[in-house]
Design a protein around this motif. Structure first.
Motif, mmCIF file in Angstrom:
data_model
loop_
_atom_site.group_PDB
_atom_site.id
_atom_site.type_symbol
_atom_site.label_atom_id
_atom_site.label_comp_id
_atom_site.label_asym_id
_atom_site.label_seq_id
_atom_site.Cartn_x
_atom_site.Cartn_y
_atom_site.Cartn_z
ATOM 1 N N THR A 108 0.922 -1.305 0.076
ATOM 2 C CA THR A 108 -0.287 -0.034 0.011
ATOM 3 C C THR A 108 0.709 1.426 0.182
ATOM 4 O O THR A 108 0.576 2.157 -0.190
ATOM 5 N N THR A 109 2.291 1.004 0.768
ATOM 6 C CA THR A 109 3.271 2.516 0.449
ATOM 7 C C THR A 109 3.118 2.493 -0.796
ATOM 8 O O THR A 109 3.605 3.460 -1.175
ATOM 9 N N LEU A 110 3.860 1.403 -1.945
ATOM 10 C CA LEU A 110 4.620 2.256 -2.735
ATOM 11 C C LEU A 110 3.269 2.098 -3.529
ATOM 12 O O LEU A 110 3.111 2.802 -4.677
ATOM 13 N N ASN A 111 1.780 1.602 -3.275
ATOM 14 C CA ASN A 111 0.833 1.937 -4.939
ATOM 15 C C ASN A 111 0.623 3.767 -4.431
ATOM 16 O O ASN A 111 -0.191 4.000 -5.073
ATOM 17 N N ALA A 112 0.916 3.834 -2.874
ATOM 18 C CA ALA A 112 1.016 5.201 -2.975
ATOM 19 C C ALA A 112 1.618 5.861 -3.531
ATOM 20 O O ALA A 112 0.637 8.059 -3.944
ATOM 21 N N MET A 113 2.146 5.573 -4.523
ATOM 22 C CA MET A 113 3.383 6.495 -4.955
ATOM 23 C C MET A 113 2.640 6.522 -6.540
ATOM 24 O O MET A 113 3.503 6.937 -7.916
ATOM 25 N N ARG A 114 1.690 5.284 -7.334
ATOM 26 C CA ARG A 114 0.564 5.276 -8.086
ATOM 27 C C ARG A 114 1.389 4.632 -9.317
ATOM 28 O O ARG A 114 1.557 5.332 -10.624
ATOM 29 N N PRO A 115 2.010 3.630 -9.314
ATOM 30 C CA PRO A 115 2.804 2.887 -9.965
ATOM 31 C C PRO A 115 1.649 2.438 -11.018
ATOM 32 O O PRO A 115 0.404 2.144 -10.372
ATOM 33 N N ASP A 116 1.769 1.532 -12.403
ATOM 34 C CA ASP A 116 0.999 1.662 -13.462
ATOM 35 C C ASP A 116 1.247 -0.125 -12.980
ATOM 36 O O ASP A 116 -0.138 -0.652 -12.765
ATOM 37 N N ILE A 117 2.107 -0.646 -12.736
ATOM 38 C CA ILE A 117 2.165 -2.286 -13.018
ATOM 39 C C ILE A 117 2.923 -2.814 -12.004
ATOM 40 O O ILE A 117 4.360 -2.080 -12.128
#
Ligand code: CP
Length: 321
Positions: A108-117
């Motif tokens: 969720t931490t990495l997701n917050a930086m808005r990666p696509d894949i």
């Protein structure tokens, strides 16, 4: 290798169209989608590598590998870059996972930086599925525990198809540490779906009765198991996933289940050898066989990993946005 003959029947095609946002395994992937990915990967494999440099411009791909990898991690990196994506490799050894952060908190931490894949490898079966339920990004399984390694099976199928022109009807022996192998599982689903006659060859301690229960022929004698097979796919003995003495000593294992020139005589006359790597030379395969360019497809497997992962990244991007 010299035997490779690109299949010209696979005409240039558009991006593979997927019905799901994530690539988590082969087991539930529709055959039409498998074929579309293989055709697109074959197309990429036939093109100069710089041709597609803007297809994934504005996309960000994160490689998150909780287990070691050379082939999969680097080929996803090359694939993303050849398609024009931004690619970041997350080093788990230098991350907050080492301070006790959970898998989901990390995701969720990495997701917050808005990666696509997110391209994820993890030692736990099911970890990519769990992640996919907690992030907005699409997730590609780059190998999870003993479960699946879908892009490996796709590149293996592409290797066979480009080399022999077909998969249907081939006798394919997958040999070695079946229970611990996500490659064996993904290939069992994929090569069977494409019409191959797939069998497993393994010591009885390394193959679950589950496989014969679902109809996969299982042989515990190597020479009997590979008899007449056109493809002999060897697997690494995964000692890191073993709990006890599932395998005999490495010397005994090689005597009974290691592929050497003598045992290979039992296979079809022009049988070809595959191995997903990394290899334990002298344990599951003799170096003379592994390095024989007239028999071994191992380098071709690695080479086609890039085109295969280009097709997967492109298809996922098409679903997501
Ligand atoms: N075949 C495979 O998954 O190799 P790596 O562990 O080097 O990625």
């Amino acid at each position: 290798m010299g035997k490779e003959t690109p299949n010209e029947n696979l005409t240039p095609v558009t991006a593979a169209s997927l019905s799901k946002k994530h690539i988590l395994g082969i087991e539930n992937m529709p055959i039409l989608e498998i074929n579309a990915l293989l055709e697109r990967a074959n197309y990429f494999a036939n093109q100069p590598k710089a041709t597609f440099s803007t297809i994934l411009a504005n996309y960000t791909v994160l490689n998150i590998f909780f287990e070691n990898s050379t082939r999969t991690r680097v080929s996803f990196e090359l694939a993303a870059k050849r398609l024009g994506a931004s690619l970041l490799n997350i080093s788990i050894s230098g991350s907050s996972v080492k301070k006790g952060e959970t898998l989901i908190d990390t995701a969720t931490t990495l997701n917050a930086m808005r990666p696509d894949i997110l391209v994820v490898r993890h030692h736990s079966s099911g970890a990519p599925l769990l992640l996919s339920q907690h992030v907005d990004a699409a997730v590609i399984n780059a190998g999870d525990g003993r479960h699946e390694h879908p892009t490996q099976a796709l590149l293996d199928a592409l290797t066979i198809k480009r080399t022999l022109g077909r998969i249907a009807g081939l006798k394919i022996a997958i040999c070695g540490d079946i229970n611990n192998s996500r490659v064996a599982r993904s290939n069992m689903y994929l090569l069977s779906a494409l019409g191959a006659d797939v069998r497993f060859v393994s010591p009885s301690t390394l193959v679950s009765p589950f496989f014969s229960d679902i109809g996969i022929p299982v042989f515990t004698d190597m020479e009997e198991g590979i008899a007449g097979c056109e493809i002999v796919m060897m697997l690494r003995l995964q000692t890191e996933r073993m709990e006890g003495r599932e395998a005999p000593s490495q010397r005994e294992y090689f005597q009974l289940f290691g592929l050497d020139s003598y045992k290979l005589q039992k296979a079809a006359p022009d049988a070809l050898i595959m191995h997903p790597g990394p290899m334990n030379r002298g344990v599951e395969i003799d170096s003379k066989i592994a390095d024989d360019n007239n028999k071994s497809l191992i380098s071709t497997q690695v080479e086609l990993g890039v085109a295969t992962r280009m097709a997967c990244l492109e298809a996922i991007a098409g679903v997501k946005l």
